[in-house]
Each structure stands twice: as structure tokens, then as C-alpha cells.
Design a protein around this motif. Sequence first.
Motif, mmCIF file in Angstrom:
data_model
loop_
_atom_site.group_PDB
_atom_site.id
_atom_site.type_symbol
_atom_site.label_atom_id
_atom_site.label_comp_id
_atom_site.label_asym_id
_atom_site.label_seq_id
_atom_site.Cartn_x
_atom_site.Cartn_y
_atom_site.Cartn_z
ATOM 1 N N ALA A 214 -27.457 -6.608 0.885
ATOM 2 C CA ALA A 214 -27.760 -5.085 1.121
ATOM 3 C C ALA A 214 -26.589 -4.272 0.944
ATOM 4 C CB ALA A 214 -28.127 -4.980 2.622
ATOM 5 N N ALA A 215 -25.328 -4.800 1.263
ATOM 6 C CA ALA A 215 -24.119 -4.181 0.947
ATOM 7 C C ALA A 215 -23.950 -3.969 -0.546
ATOM 8 C CB ALA A 215 -23.025 -4.708 1.714
ATOM 9 N N ALA A 216 -24.137 -5.070 -1.303
ATOM 10 C CA ALA A 216 -24.085 -5.307 -2.770
ATOM 11 C C ALA A 216 -24.632 -4.031 -3.494
ATOM 12 C CB ALA A 216 -24.291 -6.551 -3.198
ATOM 13 N N ARG A 217 -25.889 -3.420 -2.894
ATOM 14 C CA ARG A 217 -26.588 -2.535 -3.610
ATOM 15 C C ARG A 217 -25.948 -1.208 -3.780
ATOM 16 N NH1 ARG A 217 -31.174 -5.219 -0.808
ATOM 17 N NH2 ARG A 217 -30.962 -3.906 0.898
ATOM 18 N N ASN A 218 -25.044 -1.108 -2.784
ATOM 19 C CA ASN A 218 -24.302 0.273 -2.687
ATOM 20 C C ASN A 218 -22.532 -0.134 -3.084
ATOM 21 O OD1 ASN A 218 -26.091 2.291 -2.243
ATOM 22 N ND2 ASN A 218 -26.067 1.190 -0.099
ATOM 23 N N LEU A 219 -22.507 -1.336 -3.369
ATOM 24 C CA LEU A 219 -21.028 -1.770 -3.854
ATOM 25 C C LEU A 219 -20.196 -1.390 -2.356
ATOM 26 C CD1 LEU A 219 -20.492 -0.589 -7.327
ATOM 27 C CD2 LEU A 219 -21.099 -3.019 -6.548
ATOM 28 N N THR A 220 -20.546 -1.706 -1.315
ATOM 29 C CA THR A 220 -20.122 -1.624 -0.022
ATOM 30 C C THR A 220 -19.419 -2.901 0.363
ATOM 31 O OG1 THR A 220 -21.792 0.106 0.664
ATOM 32 C CG2 THR A 220 -20.675 -0.928 2.476
ATOM 33 N N PRO A 221 -17.932 -2.618 0.598
ATOM 34 C CA PRO A 221 -17.084 -3.814 1.083
ATOM 35 C C PRO A 221 -17.607 -4.289 2.460
ATOM 36 C CG PRO A 221 -15.954 -1.677 1.342
ATOM 37 C CD PRO A 221 -17.071 -1.477 0.333
ATOM 38 N N VAL A 222 -17.429 -5.594 2.864
ATOM 39 C CA VAL A 222 -17.820 -6.175 3.897
ATOM 40 C C VAL A 222 -16.939 -6.955 4.496
ATOM 41 C CG1 VAL A 222 -20.468 -6.249 3.272
ATOM 42 C CG2 VAL A 222 -19.031 -7.884 2.847
ATOM 43 N N THR A 223 -16.960 -7.094 5.836
ATOM 44 C CA THR A 223 -16.302 -8.024 6.682
ATOM 45 C C THR A 223 -17.412 -8.741 7.348
ATOM 46 O OG1 THR A 223 -14.308 -6.683 7.197
ATOM 47 C CG2 THR A 223 -14.475 -8.318 8.417
#
Length: 471
Positions: A214-223
Amino acid sequence: MATENDVKETMDVMEKSRIQRIVESQRARFSTGRTLSAGFRREKLKVLAEALSAYEGRLIQALEEDLGKSSFESYETELGMVKEELRFTQARFGSWMRRTRVKTPLAQFPSKSAVYREPLGVALILSPWNYPVNLALTPLISAIAAGNCAVVKPSRNAPATAAALAEMIGSYFDPSYIALVESGENTNRDLLEQRFDHIFFTGSPEVGKTVMEAAARNLTPVTLELGGKSPCIVDRSAKIDLAARRIVWGKCVNAGQTCVAPDYVLVDEAVKEPLISAIQRYLIAFFGSEPLTNKDLPRIVNERHFQRLVGLMEGQQIRFGGQSDANTRKIAPAVLVDVDPDSPVMQEEIFGPILPILSYQRFEDAVGFIKEREKPLALYLFTSDRARERRVIRTLSFGGGCVNDTLVHLSNPHMPFGGVGGSGMGAYHGKRGFDTFTHEKSVLRKSSLIDIPLRYPPYEGKEGWLRLFLR
């Protein structure tokens, strides 16, 4: 007349709209720049400390209701650790956020370079049920110290604690700055459809994959703070009695529902029986001859996990313990011996008070056994042999761990805590937590008094000078 499905769809739309409004309000709040100053961050960390003190009793009561934790264990593993992290951060975050001057290559003369630290923006913190206070508030401390707004979403599997946290956060913070969103049927999905500047997730690898997708859809960094099968090696040089005591403690904290609990033991065949005898002795010393009635032994979080754990013991050789009570959802800590490495109990993270014990003939076999499997979140080694200690640390990849103890490495805010490979990505605690929610912005300030023409065309006759500077 509206059908049940119509009502459900209307509720879903309302919930999605509510979440969207929260995120939009936080983004508007962040854009004002009010969260940036050290004074603002210091004030809000102080507010969080006040909230914790005011709600301490309520949170301890909620933890007992959700997980059967004693007051001692709730403070030891939840509130006490959060307070320590908060004190550590309050004393140091000012120095963490300062600009750092760095050197500049001669080729860029005359200029000065510096790294500025700025908050990422609006963060989403998805916390689990097993340590519902600690694992919601510890990353929140880092997010606040770094100057972010944040949405916290606790697990629906610890409803009493989620409700207490929601009341606490709602009473002390404006939701346009810090908001806690309690779980509905599709809350995770609705949150992950929003655009955040960072997502911090603690939970299972399976859900972690969904979060990352899901984060990849907005190029959101994740921990991603995940888990896995954390091994514990006991070699023949270890102090067996001490090893048994510390292994039992680490395995039984929160009834084994700990991402860094010793998942299984690899013990030298020469000391296998002495270790098992010592483990049995300490299980009785800690929880008595009737552990299912002992108030210091927490319960399994819900019926599904309880039945899963009971199922993992089926067909296994139980040397000691393993009794269970479906009414109280308690399982007596169980020691399994002669475990087949291909059995179900060795294929998934146990996350309960079940301890498989496997033996080895050569130390190299134990190292190879771990190396062949997914990189664990934690590893524990009990030994008096410094050469073997160095070999394990140098040879095996794991998130973190201890030599001659279990669990306690994550209580040191001077060290980062996080996984590697299948056990997670990114880290937090102390300064590393601050860095997780911070962007390091590099700025080179060039003098306008001098402009060396070397870099400009035409290039004929200049390459020798270029190679002199860039070697």
C-alpha cells in the motif's frame, strides 16, 4: 427501507471520510510550521509525560483486561519502558535536531556544506496488540521529537487498551496534531489509502507485506518491525543454571507473546539434560505447580491464537507443562524435546509459551541451522567462549540480541532496535527513532564572490586540472 448492506456501506463511507478529514487536518497543521521549533516539540513531549502519569492506572487496568498482565509486568515492559524512552528523548532531542557542518571537497571551493534535519510531515503508526502501550507510544515519542504530526492506530485485539489510549490522546492532544483512530472493520485499509509521509508498522510479516504494498502506491517510506523465529544457542561452556533462568524469563514474559522472545533453543547435546532440568525447576519457581492459576502468567490474547498454540503442541513430545484452560485462555509454559525441524511448531513464529529444544553435536551445526533459515529479529547466545561469541556475531545476520541474556537489548535507548531481511526494515529507539521520522537535507552554500571557470565550456585544455581536483 435500507438493508443491512446499505447501512454497512454508509458506515464505511462515513469512516473513510472521517479518516480522510483527520489526515487532511494534520497536513494543514504541519504546513503552518508550528511543529518545527524545539520549544513546541519539548512542550508536547512534556504533555505526553503528563498524560502517561494521569492515565497510568487506567492503562495498567486495561492491560490486565486485555492480556492478563500483572501490574508489575505492565510497568516493567510497557509504561516503564515508555517513560524511560521519553526521558531519554527529552534530554537529547535538541542536540539531535541541530544543523551539522560537514567538509566540502576542494573542487567546490569556495563553499560551505551542512546537513539540516527536518520532519517528514504526517506519520502513520500502526501498533500491535502484544505490547499495545509500548509499541504505540515509543514510536510516537520519536515522531513528536522529530517535529511530525501523527495518526496512531492500535490493534483491535486489545480493545480495552485501545480505548484507554484513545481517551488519553484525545484528552491531551488536538487531533489535527496527534490523533488516535480506533479500529473498525476496514480502518487499516482506509488509513493505508491515504497519503502519509512515513508509515511505521509493528506486526507480522504477512501484514507487513500488505502495508509495504500500500505504501508503494504513494512512494511512502516505511519502517517494518516484524518478527520471526528468534533462536537461542546454549553451548557447553555456558552457565547452565543462569541460562535456564534467563531463558524462562524471556520466554514467559507476556506468555511468550513477544516478537523477540526466544522461539527455540539449540543446546549442545552434552548439556541438554542439565538445561532441561534447570528450565523445569525455574518454571516451577516462577509460576508454581499450577501455573494456570498463577496471576503472574498472562493469558493468550484471543481464542484464535489460543487454539493455534494448542494445535502446535499436538503430536509433540512435551517434557514439561503444556496444560491449557480454554475458559481463561491460559497455557502452562511447555518444554518440547526431540522436535522435528520440519514440524509445524518449527515453521512459524510460535508467539506463545511453548519452547522447543533441539540439540546439536557440533557448534558449527547450530550456526549452520540458523544460517539456513530466515534472518531472525533476535538471537541469544549463552556461552563463556569469547571466540564462539565473536563467530556468532560475525557470521550470523539478525536484528539484535544478547550474549548471556534475553530480551533486554531492546531496553537500551542508546542502541537501535529493528530487524533485517524477513524480520523487518528500519530501526528506532533513542536517536535512531528520531532519525526514522526525520529527513536529512543537505545544503551547499557557494560563495558569490569568486566563480572558478573550470567547470564551464569550452573544455579544451582543462581536463588535466579536472583530474587534479577529482582523483
